[in-house]
Design an enzyme around this catalytic site. Sequence first.
Site, mmCIF file in Angstrom:
data_model
loop_
_atom_site.group_PDB
_atom_site.id
_atom_site.type_symbol
_atom_site.label_atom_id
_atom_site.label_comp_id
_atom_site.label_asym_id
_atom_site.label_seq_id
_atom_site.Cartn_x
_atom_site.Cartn_y
_atom_site.Cartn_z
ATOM 1 N N ARG A 31 54.034 53.270 35.090
ATOM 2 C CA ARG A 31 54.075 54.539 34.323
ATOM 3 C C ARG A 31 52.671 55.001 33.944
ATOM 4 N NH1 ARG A 31 59.754 54.409 31.252
ATOM 5 N NH2 ARG A 31 61.030 54.445 33.150
ATOM 6 N N GLY A 110 47.128 30.657 39.314
ATOM 7 C CA GLY A 110 47.202 30.728 40.774
ATOM 8 C C GLY A 110 47.164 32.173 41.254
ATOM 9 N N ASP A 133 52.999 28.892 30.471
ATOM 10 C CA ASP A 133 52.167 27.707 30.188
ATOM 11 C C ASP A 133 51.014 27.992 29.225
ATOM 12 O OD1 ASP A 133 53.790 26.461 32.033
ATOM 13 O OD2 ASP A 133 52.340 26.589 33.663
ATOM 14 N N MET A 175 58.135 22.515 29.298
ATOM 15 C CA MET A 175 57.312 22.790 30.491
ATOM 16 C C MET A 175 55.852 22.927 30.084
ATOM 17 S SD MET A 175 59.277 25.294 33.102
ATOM 18 C CE MET A 175 60.288 24.611 34.401
ATOM 19 N N ALA A 192 58.717 18.935 14.478
ATOM 20 C CA ALA A 192 58.942 17.669 15.194
ATOM 21 C C ALA A 192 58.164 16.530 14.533
ATOM 22 C CB ALA A 192 58.508 17.818 16.649
ATOM 23 N N ARG A 217 61.153 6.475 5.846
ATOM 24 C CA ARG A 217 60.874 7.450 4.768
ATOM 25 C C ARG A 217 62.120 8.236 4.372
ATOM 26 N NH1 ARG A 217 56.602 8.777 7.950
ATOM 27 N NH2 ARG A 217 57.440 10.844 8.359
ATOM 28 N N LYS A 219 64.251 9.909 6.656
ATOM 29 C CA LYS A 219 64.713 10.963 7.577
ATOM 30 C C LYS A 219 65.991 10.503 8.281
ATOM 31 C CE LYS A 219 60.417 13.411 8.321
ATOM 32 N NZ LYS A 219 59.731 14.368 9.171
ATOM 33 N N ARG A 260 61.999 29.596 31.175
ATOM 34 C CA ARG A 260 61.367 30.695 31.911
ATOM 35 C C ARG A 260 62.180 31.988 31.876
ATOM 36 N NH1 ARG A 260 58.698 28.004 36.586
ATOM 37 N NH2 ARG A 260 59.731 29.473 37.948
#
Length: 327
Positions: A31, A110, A133, A175, A192, A217, A219, A260
């Site tokens: 566009r 790439g 990535d 990934m 995490a 602890r 968790k 993805r």
Amino acid sequence: MLAAMGPKNIAVLTAGGDAPGMNAAVRAVVRTALALGMRAHGIRRAYEGLVQGDICDLGARDVGGIIQRGGTILKTARFKDFAKADTQQAALQQLRARGIDALVAIGGDGTMRGALALHRLGFPVMGVPASIDNDVYGTDISIGVDTALNTILDAIDKLRDTASSHQRAFIVETMGRNCGHLALMSGIISGAEMTLIPEQDVPPEEVAATVREAYARGKTHAIVVVSEGAKYPAIALKEKLNAMNLGVDLRVTVLGHVQRGGSPSAWDRLLAARLGVSAVERLAKGESGVMVGLQARDVLTVPMEEAGSRQRQPDMEYYRMARMLAK
Ligand code: F6P
């Protein structure tokens, strides 16, 4: 690099692994080109399609209704043969035969190497970084990263529910090929207990100790995010930990290609619009041989030599943060 005159006929392709927001970038490129009085062409199946002459005209309506779609309407391909000189010459012939005088290449590192090859042969190119990535040099963030992170976050939030119900530990593999960015960001935003990336070697004994300490602890679960490319991929890590009699029921989830796909996030659509517009406006001014990218708040460029030969590294300050916040 500034050429004497801007192009009249530009082509756009998407290459490498697809990334959410590629379609929004194609739309922005087409566009903008039309708004500036140029003709726009789409090259299907990336550099492979280019060599085979799989090229079509693209009008404003051809890119309608795609802004919200994941994947790429132009299709993509990984094409190792593009490293060969005769293949690059064949691509150049296809472009010249159709009177195409500039190419916008949307993709990862790439893709930038392919664009660099054409640039070195004297053909005007402009790169637009798109890869989940986030390893493309010259941009703080590539198109698709934000959507992929949201997909990972949604998955880990759900895994935590079941992990906590069963007092299990989960190893979640993201990934990223050999770049830990996706895992690192996911580790922070999902809370995490541990994040393992290719850039930082952590022995399995330390992972076992961290998981045990988390339970000690109080968790009721532990999430270990492992990046693709880390020394021990998720399944190998599970075997190592079980061999150490971890004392916790372990499960593995490899998220894979689900990362993805999907409709691009608001951020990715906006980034795609900004980079796509800037790419074509710069070509129109006679600029080429560069990749546009987001640097701090601005859309700037890096030489294609750099975008095509260097790799963006994750900021290790985030690694320190992830470890500190996991306590
Ligand atoms: O570059 C994007 C990416 O999804 C990487 O994270 C991964 O290593 C690779 O592509 C997978 O490639 P393919 O889709 O060809 O299996």
